[in-house]
Design an enzyme around this catalytic site. Sequence first.
Site, PDB file in Angstrom:
ATOM      1  N   SER A 109       0.724  -1.039  -0.119  1.00  0.00           N
ATOM      2  CA  SER A 109      -0.029  -0.020   0.011  1.00  0.00           C
ATOM      3  C   SER A 109       0.862   1.168   0.287  1.00  0.00           C
ATOM      4  O   SER A 109       0.435   2.471  -0.562  1.00  0.00           O
ATOM      5  CB  SER A 109      -1.016  -0.290   1.064  1.00  0.00           C
ATOM      6  N   ASP A 151       7.823  -3.280  -5.620  1.00  0.00           N
ATOM      7  CA  ASP A 151       6.589  -3.014  -5.190  1.00  0.00           C
ATOM      8  C   ASP A 151       6.013  -1.758  -6.322  1.00  0.00           C
ATOM      9  O   ASP A 151       5.128  -1.242  -6.510  1.00  0.00           O
ATOM     10  CB  ASP A 151       6.204  -2.882  -3.743  1.00  0.00           C
TER      11      ASP A 151
HETATM   12  C1  MEV Z   1       8.915  -7.289   1.073  1.00  0.00           C
HETATM   13  O1  MEV Z   1       7.640  -7.114   0.464  1.00  0.00           O
HETATM   14  C2  MEV Z   1       9.934  -7.734   0.211  1.00  0.00           C
HETATM   15  C3  MEV Z   1      11.458  -7.551   0.273  1.00  0.00           C
HETATM   16  O2  MEV Z   1      12.196  -7.985  -0.575  1.00  0.00           O
HETATM   17  C4  MEV Z   1      11.755  -5.822   0.294  1.00  0.00           C
HETATM   18  C5  MEV Z   1      11.929  -5.208  -0.889  1.00  0.00           C
HETATM   19  O3  MEV Z   1      12.325  -5.983  -1.970  1.00  0.00           O
HETATM   20  O4  MEV Z   1      12.125  -4.064  -0.899  1.00  0.00           O
HETATM   21  C6  MEV Z   1      11.758  -7.916   1.930  1.00  0.00           C
END
Ligand code: MEV
Length: 343
Positions: A131, A175
């Site tokens: 989010s 993300d």
């Molecule tokens: C978090 O959802 C995933 C991680 O690999 C962090 C990232 O890639 O930014 C732990």
Amino acid sequence: MKKVIVSAPGKLMLFGEHAVVYGRPCLVTAVSQRMRATIDLLDEPVFQLNAPDVHITNYQKAMSQVGKGGIPRGAKFVEIAVANFYSSSEAKRSREVQNDNSSRQARTIKSNQGIKVTTSSEFSSQFGFGSSSAVTVCVLKSLSELLGIHLSNKELFKLAYKTVLDVQKKGSGFDVAAAIYGGTLYFVKAGKIIEPLQINGLPLIVGYSGSKADTVTLMQQVSEKAKKDSKAIENIYSEIGRLVTLAKIALLEKDWETVGELMNKNQEYLNALGVGSPKLNAMIAASLSEGAFGAKLSGAGGGDCMIALCPVKNKQKIAKAIEKAGGEIINVQINAEGVKLET
Ligand code: MEV
């Protein structure tokens, strides 16, 4: 007064979490549940924010103070995104002025104007669907639309990733890429590679563990572990990277059995990194006992969601088993569309 609405999808990490922070590739898919940001231009120089999903109501400060002073936790990504947008668009504008290219000059906010940002999400910020990144992307995109300052996807990625790093100091940006580009992506840290993959019909079940993972804390834990035994942890990152490359091929070939095996292997490595949890492991074991091809946690670990790849005929049984282990089934479609203008 002018208003712009933008939406961006949440994400699910398919393979490669944590190792991606250390330069290995990952696979991420965008999900159908979306984040939305509405921006209204105001005729007074104030910044207002309403973000009920993260308990921010009627937050307000002078435009000149945006990004400065104490910022409540729930307002951080939006406010820093706004601050970053203005400093980068000022720089862009002054470059254009220097180039004497006045026809391409962007509109800018006048000193007596402000903005009102309202965010709303179709998914809980507890799920680990990204989010914070999705809202950052929505805010930057809507400001660029509102002020007529064109941002390419690459520029948008750069600004949004900078915002994420400003707030949480660490992260791969996977993300952010999912929120901007949508679909399913093969991704390398900081957007070094963002490769869209044509992956259809992946029979996934998503189970929420009931607790929120704190991504920053989990990344910190993994890095502490790596300080103690750097060789072993580097080795795990490389093994995870190797799995990602194999998973990419298996996904493109729709070889779900191989994808499932690779998910199980990835989960073993995540447990070795110390980011599994008893609850997630119980949900994963329950799905496997009812015939899932494979299952793993998705995201930072410690909480959030697990994913199971299921033969279609076993989907119901597997979903029930995950619920029996205490999980909540979240209905999402994958391969969702990236950031888009809604008005
Ligand atoms: C978090 O959802 C995933 C991680 O690999 C962090 C990232 O890639 O930014 C732990």
